[in-house]
Design an enzyme around this catalytic site. Structure first.
Site, PDB file in Angstrom:
ATOM      1  N   LYS A 228       1.255  -4.836  23.244  1.00 40.46           N
ATOM      2  CA  LYS A 228       2.425  -5.675  23.513  1.00 40.46           C
ATOM      3  C   LYS A 228       3.329  -5.551  22.294  1.00 40.46           C
ATOM      4  O   LYS A 228       3.070  -6.135  21.251  1.00 40.46           O
ATOM      5  CB  LYS A 228       2.012  -7.135  23.725  1.00 40.46           C
ATOM      6  CG  LYS A 228       3.189  -7.988  24.140  1.00 40.46           C
ATOM      7  CD  LYS A 228       2.817  -9.422  24.378  1.00 40.46           C
ATOM      8  CE  LYS A 228       4.034 -10.179  24.893  1.00 40.46           C
ATOM      9  NZ  LYS A 228       5.271  -9.918  24.140  1.00 40.46           N
ATOM     10  N   ARG A 248      16.877  -8.398  28.439  1.00 41.49           N
ATOM     11  CA  ARG A 248      16.260  -9.255  29.444  1.00 41.49           C
ATOM     12  C   ARG A 248      17.139 -10.439  29.787  1.00 41.49           C
ATOM     13  O   ARG A 248      17.064 -10.990  30.869  1.00 41.49           O
ATOM     14  CB  ARG A 248      14.907  -9.754  28.920  1.00 41.49           C
ATOM     15  CG  ARG A 248      13.851  -9.753  29.960  1.00 41.49           C
ATOM     16  CD  ARG A 248      12.698 -10.589  29.518  1.00 41.49           C
ATOM     17  NE  ARG A 248      12.924 -11.975  29.872  1.00 41.49           N
ATOM     18  CZ  ARG A 248      12.140 -12.967  29.506  1.00 41.49           C
ATOM     19  NH1 ARG A 248      11.111 -12.729  28.742  1.00 41.49           N
ATOM     20  NH2 ARG A 248      12.390 -14.192  29.892  1.00 41.49           N
ATOM     21  N   GLU A 276      10.943  -1.220  25.564  1.00 40.29           N
ATOM     22  CA  GLU A 276      11.110  -2.142  24.444  1.00 40.29           C
ATOM     23  C   GLU A 276      11.888  -1.414  23.358  1.00 40.29           C
ATOM     24  O   GLU A 276      11.559  -0.276  23.008  1.00 40.29           O
ATOM     25  CB  GLU A 276       9.720  -2.543  23.913  1.00 40.29           C
ATOM     26  CG  GLU A 276       9.719  -3.679  22.926  1.00 40.29           C
ATOM     27  CD  GLU A 276       9.482  -5.044  23.580  1.00 40.29           C
ATOM     28  OE1 GLU A 276       9.150  -5.099  24.770  1.00 40.29           O
ATOM     29  OE2 GLU A 276       9.663  -6.061  22.876  1.00 40.29           O
ATOM     30  N   LYS A 399      -0.151 -11.046  29.634  1.00 37.23           N
ATOM     31  CA  LYS A 399      -0.057 -10.768  28.197  1.00 37.23           C
ATOM     32  C   LYS A 399      -1.234 -11.431  27.521  1.00 37.23           C
ATOM     33  O   LYS A 399      -1.454 -12.631  27.670  1.00 37.23           O
ATOM     34  CB  LYS A 399       1.287 -11.220  27.617  1.00 37.23           C
ATOM     35  CG  LYS A 399       1.795 -12.570  28.059  1.00 37.23           C
ATOM     36  CD  LYS A 399       3.194 -12.822  27.518  1.00 37.23           C
ATOM     37  CE  LYS A 399       3.746 -14.116  28.093  1.00 37.23           C
ATOM     38  NZ  LYS A 399       5.150 -14.321  27.794  1.00 37.23           N
TER      39      LYS A 399
END
Lengths: 535, 336
Positions: A228, A248, A276, A399
């Protein structure tokens, strides 16, 4: 405005999703078409241009109410919202002006940019013709920040119910930077695509936090695991005639990251990638702190580009050769992603997020424990057979973050909160020991229950040493365990340290202030965290 | 030698040296003058109480065996070197402001007060004085109350809508004053159905009814289970409780001045808030202060800092007194 005010009151009076959806859906069926468009825009966080600054508004309201400005300033933190404060202090309206939401917004648009006297006169006249709730909403149109307890998903479902169009189509249609003044309701809910859609992003799929362990998730083989990453979630759109980078929060950030523009030439046309943005220097991946210099910059100097370069780490493929892949299983999308990434020229600023192989959950748990060494926050788990969902749908994306760092600190200042937490002291400043001194090092305002905030509020009121506007200095007695995700050096803070996402983990009633941690313990953590990352 | 002040501010409460008595003290004292029966003003443990005749029955009920004496509104009583009298504060039935005169100088302690006539409490009467000690629970310009009849209409409409939807209306209101005032105001509009009461409300209601206050009939929930036609009046702490859930499908609302703030309404969770208070709003406080003719004002319990500054700005000799009186609290956990 009456219909909009009635909608607002209905939404405000309930926390039930069903009641909210029903109220919205009734509004979307009955309200004037252009009002619907504006309502959708406002609920999506868009707002008209500012016809007045908040300073102007409070000055004008104070004059109109015959109050000194300082008294308005004292009232504001108690009410917790400037738009509401103004609505409450103004004398009652002398007229009844009946205008639609769109007409009020048009009036505000016309005032924008006019000289001060014209804008003042226009806004005073408006205040004098609106009932309290309408006045509050009118002020909100100017100050922004509508919080009506309506999530994007809820609004989408209500629109789907009112229009009969599938909610996934509506969700997609509402993405991107459409402008309410130039969009009709029919366009907004129309399933047909138009030219403006070429750079429109898809709604982001979101993961839920995995509490406890992965034991309930079934066989490890059903899941894809990856780091992550700690950066800015983004969507890369490469379509014929369009290249766009969306955050986002649905902001177009193409121009903030010009070094990624080169991908417009190398990505096949009709490609949309979920990725990302991370800081990436000569030594590879950099901590989030290096990326912070780039956040919020609209234009980027050559110097900054050289100092803090970025790259994309790709997670997922949403569109391939112009085809919407979102309903395909993750494994298929990921294979497509790998194919595209491997076709890129060497040195392209986009890599695929490596998949982590593990025989069993225990092995994966071990990997997770190493996340900080890889500058990651933990692991992401994605079900191999899952589609790319709209928003957050529990069950397929998890997550699995590392436990946060924590430290015991003492509260030294308390400030009242905003909105529903106005009149409660909820925003605290914390200190750690440094020799014989207490050094403030972090602020936090979340993590406690309403009951705890009430109890602390009573304590703060009874133990105030000094008042500075809405801030109270209190004796260093209440100890809290603070959690945080990261730590970095900071020249701006007295402590020399800045924390990432500090929040209150629990109120340590059992601990006296003499037992809090020292600043040295954080310095040691800082040193450990910033030893060079493993490649 | 400088003259002693008429009232001094001590750890036990407001003290009159000339008469050797306290007003609404928060620690036990020999002689206490009490403005009204709310628990932050009328505390237990004093050796002798003096209050209005109208305030005494509730005080006796709440405090048990007390040695208490009553005065009628406006009646004077010499206590040592002080001449004292009680004057209507309009806060709740029997509530008073206390006037203290020593050597020709007059101080008035407001207790809690409101200016609007509620049809039940003895209406607020301004009392001329040199020094006025005023509460300021709602001492900020954000607070403007609607006339009681308007709020009663809102409550009646809400009640009727709930009744139509098959839900029992449960209204949270403080047990002494607010609850009875709302009953009376609703009755004045013509009741859409029967009023039922939580035990804590019924007790005070019955006491006030026996005193001769005009209150509509009420039916304790414990004796007859309410149906959707009923409005149940309960203490705010009963909202959302197991007690309320046992009633069946309900719609809850809270009647309080704090409901004027959206943040407080939202924090209390779903349901409806009716903005009605037994304390003066911003215009009320300002008018009351002006009508005393006092040149010196002390502000207590409320937004004292801002209010004192505002009064100074208006040309008053203004100060702050710290007391342990609470006024109207935002949260039902603290009963008043």
């Amino acid at each position: 405005m009456k219909a909009f005010a009635a909608l607002f009151e209905a939404l405000d009076a309930t926390t039930k999703t069903s009641a909210k959806t029903a109220a919205l859906s009734a509004y979307f069926t009955a309200a004037p078409a252009q009002d619907r468009v504006w309502t959708i825009a406002l609920l999506s966080g868009k707002r008209p241009k500012r016809a007045a600054t908040s300073t102007e508004l409070r000055n004008w309201a104070a004059e109109e109410a015959g109050l000194p400005l300082w008294l308005v300033e004292e009232t504001y933190p108690i009410v917790g919202d400037l738009a509401e404060t103004i609505a409450l202090i103004l004398p009652p309206p002398r007229l009844q002006t009946d205008r639609s939401l769109t007409e009020w917004i048009t009036l505000l648009a016309d005032l924008t940019g006019k000289d001060k006297d014209t804008r003042r006169a226009g806004i005073l006249a408006a205040w004098d013709g609106l009932r309290p709730t309408e006045r509050f909403l009118f002020n909100k149109l100017i100050t922004g920040g509508f919080r009506m307890g309506v999530s994007r998903g809820l609004m989408t479902r209500a629109l789907a119910a009112a229009s009969g169009i599938e909610d996934s189509v509506i969700a997609h249609r509402l993405m991107g930077n459409w402008t309410p003044a130039e969009t009709s309701y029919e366009q907004l809910i129309s399933p047909e695509d138009d030219a403006a859609s070429s750079s429109r992003p898809y709604p982001f799929a979101l993961a839920s936090a995995l509490e406890g362990g992965p034991d309930a998730l079934g066989p490890v083989e059903d899941w894809a695991a990856e780091w992550k990453w700690d950066g800015i979630r983004a969507q890369v759109i490469a379509r014929p005639g369009a290249f766009a980078l969306w955050s986002r929060g649905e902001e177009l950030i193409t121009d903030s990251f010009p070094e990624l523009g080169i991908l417009s030439r190398s990505l096949p046309k009709g490609t949309v990638i979920d990725a990302e943005i991370v800081a990436w220097g000569d030594a590879g991946l950099q901590p989030f702190a290096s990326l912070q210099k780039r956040i919020g910059r609209k234009t980027v100097s050559k110097k900054l580009l050289a100092e803090a370069p970025v790259r994309l780490i790709a997670y997922d493929l949403l569109e391939d050769g112009g085809r919407d892949l979102r309903q395909s299983p993750y494994a298929t999308r990921r294979a497509g992603l790998d194919r595209i990434v491997s076709s890129l020229p060497p040195g392209a600023p986009l890599i695929a997020s490596p998949l982590l192989e593990a025989r069993d959950w225990a092995a994966l748990a071990k990997k997770r424990a190493e996340a900080r060494d890889h500058l990651a926050e933990g692991l992401m788990l994605k079900r191999r057979t899952a589609p790319y969902h709209l928003g957050r749908k529990r069950g397929d994306w998890w997550k699995w973050k590392l436990d946060p760092y924590s430290v015991d600190a003492v509260m030294i200042y308390a400030q009242s909160g905003h909105g529903r937490r106005a009149t409660l002291f909820t925003d605290f400043t914390f200190a750690l020991r440094d020799g014989n001194d207490l050094v403030p090092f972090a602020k936090a305002y979340s993590g406690l229950t309403d009951a705890e905030f009430r109890e602390i509020t009573a304590w703060v009121k009874a133990n105030t040493l000094e008042k500075f506007g809405p801030v109270r200095r209190v004796p260093p007695e209440l100890v809290f365990e603070l959690a945080f995700e990261g730590i970095q050096e900071s020249a701006r803070h007295k402590s020399g340290i800045a924390l990432r996402f500090p929040r209150m983990l629990r109120w340590r009633r059992d601990k006296p202030a003499s037992e809090i941690d020292s600043l040295d313990s954080l310095r040691a953590l800082l040193k450990a965290a910033h030893s060079p990352p493993r490649p | 030698m400088a003259r002693e002040p008429v009232l001094s501010f001590t750890e036990r409460g407001l003290y009159c040296p000339a008469g050797d008595f306290y007003i609404d003290p928060w620690r036990p004292v020999d002689r206490a003058l009490i403005t009204h029966g709310h628990s932050d003003h009328a505390r237990s443990g004093h050796r002798a109480y003096l209050a209005t005749h109208a305030a005494l029955p509730v005080m006796r009920h709440r405090l048990g065996q007390i040695s208490a004496e009553g005065l009628t509104f406006g009646e004077t009583r010499q206590i040592g070197g002080a001449l004292v009298s009680f004057h209507p504060a309009g806060h709740v039935p029997g509530s008073a402001q206390i006037r203290v005169e020593v050597g020709g100088e007059v101080w008035v302690v407001s207790g809690d007060y409101k200016l609007e006539e509620d049809g039940l409490s003895e209406p607020f009467t301004p009392v001329r004085c040199d020094t006025f000690i005023t509460e300021c629970t709602f001492g900020l310009p954000a607070f403007h109350w609607q006339p009681q009849a308007v709020v009663a209409r809102q409550i009646a409409d809400w009640w009727a809508a709930n009744r139509a939807a098959g839900r029992i209306s449960v209204l949270g209101a403080y047990g002494l004053g607010k609850a009875q005032r709302l009953m009376a105001a609703l009755a004045a509009q013509g009741l859409p159905g029967p009023i039922a009461t939580h035990g804590a409300i019924e007790v005070t209601t019955e006491i006030l009814r026996n005193q001769g206050y005009a209150l509509p009939p009420t039916q304790p929930v414990s004796l007859q289970k309410p149906d959707a036609s009923c409005l149940v009046i309960a203490p705010p702490s009963a909202l959302g409780s197991a007690w309320a859930r046992k009633l069946g499908p309900v719609s809850e609302a809270f009647a309080s001045g704090w409901m004027a703030l959206r943040g407080v309404r939202r924090r209390r969770g779903p349901g409806t808030g009716f903005i009605v208070s037994d304390h003066a709003d911003w215009p009320g406080l300002n008018r009351a202060i002006a009508e005393t003719g006092a040149s010196r004002i002390f502000a207590t319990h409320g937004y004292t800092t801002a209010f004192q500054k505002w009064l100074a700005h208006q040309g008053y000799d203004a100060g702050i007194v710290s007391t342990e009186w609470q006024g109207e609290t935002q949260d039902p956990e603290t009963p008043t």
